[in-house]
Design a protein around this motif. Structure first.
Motif, PDB file in Angstrom:
ATOM      1  N   ILE A 200       1.123  -1.385  -0.133  1.00  0.00           N
ATOM      2  CA  ILE A 200       0.340   0.043  -0.356  1.00  0.00           C
ATOM      3  C   ILE A 200       0.942   1.118  -0.133  1.00  0.00           C
ATOM      4  N   THR A 201       0.790   1.387  -1.207  1.00  0.00           N
ATOM      5  CA  THR A 201       1.621   2.922  -1.130  1.00  0.00           C
ATOM      6  C   THR A 201       0.618   4.667  -1.475  1.00  0.00           C
ATOM      7  N   PRO A 202       2.019   5.526  -1.200  1.00  0.00           N
ATOM      8  CA  PRO A 202       1.071   6.779  -0.754  1.00  0.00           C
ATOM      9  C   PRO A 202       1.195   7.625  -2.001  1.00  0.00           C
ATOM     10  N   MET A 209       7.343   5.925  -4.386  1.00  0.00           N
ATOM     11  CA  MET A 209       7.088   5.250  -4.314  1.00  0.00           C
ATOM     12  C   MET A 209       6.886   3.424  -3.930  1.00  0.00           C
ATOM     13  N   VAL A 210       6.675   3.588  -5.459  1.00  0.00           N
ATOM     14  CA  VAL A 210       5.614   2.412  -5.974  1.00  0.00           C
ATOM     15  C   VAL A 210       6.992   1.554  -5.789  1.00  0.00           C
ATOM     16  N   MET A 211       8.014   2.102  -6.338  1.00  0.00           N
ATOM     17  CA  MET A 211       9.352   1.245  -7.227  1.00  0.00           C
ATOM     18  C   MET A 211       9.846   1.237  -6.015  1.00  0.00           C
ATOM     19  N   TRP A 212      10.053   1.469  -4.856  1.00  0.00           N
ATOM     20  CA  TRP A 212      11.157   1.321  -3.963  1.00  0.00           C
ATOM     21  C   TRP A 212      10.462   0.201  -3.043  1.00  0.00           C
ATOM     22  N   LYS A 213       9.031  -0.344  -2.972  1.00  0.00           N
ATOM     23  CA  LYS A 213       8.521  -1.679  -2.312  1.00  0.00           C
ATOM     24  C   LYS A 213       8.377  -2.302  -3.192  1.00  0.00           C
ATOM     25  N   ILE A 214       7.696  -2.687  -5.102  1.00  0.00           N
ATOM     26  CA  ILE A 214       7.321  -3.676  -5.880  1.00  0.00           C
ATOM     27  C   ILE A 214       8.783  -3.941  -5.701  1.00  0.00           C
ATOM     28  N   ALA A 215       9.946  -2.973  -6.183  1.00  0.00           N
ATOM     29  CA  ALA A 215      11.483  -4.297  -7.137  1.00  0.00           C
ATOM     30  C   ALA A 215      11.891  -4.984  -6.358  1.00  0.00           C
TER      31      ALA A 215
END
Length: 533
Positions: A200-202, A209-215
């Motif tokens: 869940i991203t802001p 922020m999406v890429m920091w987590k999904i990658a």
């Protein structure tokens, strides 16, 4: 399913034009950008805006699909309040569908058991496609949440690409271990993907922020379900489509736009999700931990709120640079930054000189159309955030702080949610705007006399995400950094970093880390295999 994009023939659920009429002064700024990518002019960004289309439906198992309820929500451009898209509003039924697809894909091994080198090649191809469409992605996020196009082109997109490529390179470099047992045994320690990961991203850095987590989650071999913020969901849907074009198997990366109390809550309560990673407010972070406890005790990794301090000591020799840095630390991205240094502590002996330079630097942040490459400050993301920040400004006035710049803005319907940079002096820790996260361009200035007092004031917060120190005393820099209750400390700068260093905080700012090798710890399980020889 590979979807052709060049000819603009949209499948179902794809194809809302981002074009709308605006009456803004024509501008021809074309400032070259540091990172090498040529910056388009204002006219060129407007021309691109008139041609591109965006997805608006959920992305599940390689397909764009409407929410099963048929519900949608409006995605609004905060610059002119025009409608960008009516986006699928997912809830628990859509979560069940996505989790089932992700779980089946994970168990099939088509991604989770794919040879590391092959998985790496797909992620690199995905990065290449993102780079080919970087101007489109930059434009989408600027229109969606109001951040300046210069930041998107110069910071967000390059950082996102770097994170994806760096994570891809980690895939075949993450080794297991052999424990030092006696010769009659062999103890293997290995890392395995967790299974289905919810993220869940802001809304403030939609792509980055999406890429920091999904990658790292995808690099580790997991299947991912992403719920982007309902305030800025569009780029997440577009990159999911590009992941399929890169060769990522269906069901590996799914995107569910929707609200926190519907899709977000359903993800946190779902028994088939092994871990959940979140960036957002501390209030919601606490709720997600409760939901995890009510379900399968899934791991919950949280990057929550911040109220970062900036300490400027009397031995700081370049007051002008420090003042410019302090302004950057609060007015970048309209202050909608979790690490924003919204508390500025000045040694009393330099306050007068510093304030002159600070006000001069702050006046460079003139709210304007974020599609103009010269703009440093766009609008607040929506009317709710505009009203929230306005309320904090009024509370500071009511509590007796001295207004040095800015103030409560006047809202004009249809003209966007623009907020002026605002600075208060004579603030203290009894004031609400000093204690609570504002997420807007509002700075509280206070003074201190000694190093110990500065540290005590800086740590007097429930948050502990970031902190900045300005000093020319190397020993002081080390000494103060060690004593600050913060996950990150910057010395004579603010916000610097790259994918090699971890990002995250302590106290009410959360746990776990994004970026670096440490991000992979969140998305893998350690297994011990003991063999008697």
């Amino acid at each position: 399913m590979a979807i052709s994009y060049a000819n603009h023939i949209p499948p179902k659920g794809y194809g809302v034009l981002l074009s709308c009429s605006v009456s803004l002064e024509d501008k021809e700024k074309n400032e070259p950008f540091k990172k090498g990518h040529k910056m388009k002019t204002y006219q060129e960004w407007q021309a691109l805006r008139a041609t591109i289309k965006v997805p608006y439906n959920a992305y599940i198992n390689g397909q764009f699909v409407a929410a099963q309820s048929g519900d949608t929500f409006d995605c609004i451009n905060p610059t002119d309040e025009s409608l960008l898209a009516k986006v699928a509003s997912c809830d628990s039924a859509d979560v069940d569908l996505a989790v089932a697809a992700a779980k089946q894909t994970f168990k099939s091994g088509i991604w989770s058991e794919l040879a590391p080198g092959k998985r790496k090649r797909i992620l690199h191809k995905w990065a290449d496609l993102l780079e080919q469409h970087q101007d489109e992605l930059a434009l989408i996020d600027t229109l969606d949440m109001g951040k300046s196009i210069s930041e998107m082109v110069g910071i967000d997109v390059p950082d996102s690409l770097d994170c994806l490529r760096w994570s891809a390179e980690c895939i075949d470099k993450l080794y297991g271990e052999i424990a030092p047992t006696n010769p009659q045994n062999l103890a293997l320690i290995s890392r395995e993907p967790l299974g289905v990961v919810a993220i869940i991203t802001p809304w403030n850095y939609p792509l980055m922020m999406v890429m920091w987590k999904i990658a790292p989650a995808l690099a580790a071999g997991n299947s991912v379900i992403l719920k982007p913020s309902e305030k800025s969901p569009l780029s997440a849907l577009r990159i999911a489509q590009l992941a399929t074009e890169a060769g990522m198997p269906d069901g590996v990366f799914n995107v569910l736009p929707g609200f926190g109390h519907t899709a977000g809550k359903a993800l946190a309560l779902h028994y088939d999700i092994g871990t959940l990673a979140f960036t957002g407010s501390s209030r919601v972070a606490g709720m997600l931990m409760q939901y995890a406890g009510q379900s399968n005790m899934k791991r919950v990794w949280l990057e929550a709120g911040g109220k970062s301090p900036c300490l400027v000591f009397d031995d700081c020799k370049d007051i002008k640079a420090a003042a410019k840095g302090a302004a950057t630390a609060i007015f970048t991205n309209q202050g909608e930054v979790c690490i924003a240094c919204s508390r500025l502590y000045l040694h009393s002996s330099i306050k007068e000189e510093f304030m002159v330079e600070l006000l001069k630097a702050a006046r460079e942040y003139v709210p304007a159309d974020p599609l103009d490459p010269a703009t440093k400050m766009g609008p607040m993301v929506d009317k709710a955030q505009f009203d929230n920040v306005s309320g904090f400004i009024q509370s500071a006035i009511d509590d007796g702080a001295t207004l040095e710049l800015g103030g409560v803005p006047e809202y004009q319907q249809g003209k966007g949610f623009f907020m002026n940079p605002t600075i208060f002096s004579d603030a203290d820790h009894s004031m609400r705007f000093v204690q609570e996260e504002i997420f807007g361009p509002v700075l509280a200035v206070m003074t201190f006399e000694t190093e110990d007092e500065a540290i005590e004031l800086a740590n007097d917060s429930k948050y502990g995400l970031g902190a900045a120190i300005w000093t020319n005393d190397l020993s002081r820099a080390h000494r103060v950094s060690r004593k600050l209750e913060s996950g990150m400390v910057w010395v004579n700068t603010w916000g610097d970093g790259d994918t090699t260093v971890p990002f995250g905080g302590v106290k009410a700012s959360g746990n776990g880390r994004d970026k670096s090798w440490h991000a992979l710890e969140k998305y893998t399980e350690i297994k011990n295999t003991w063999i008697r020889l």
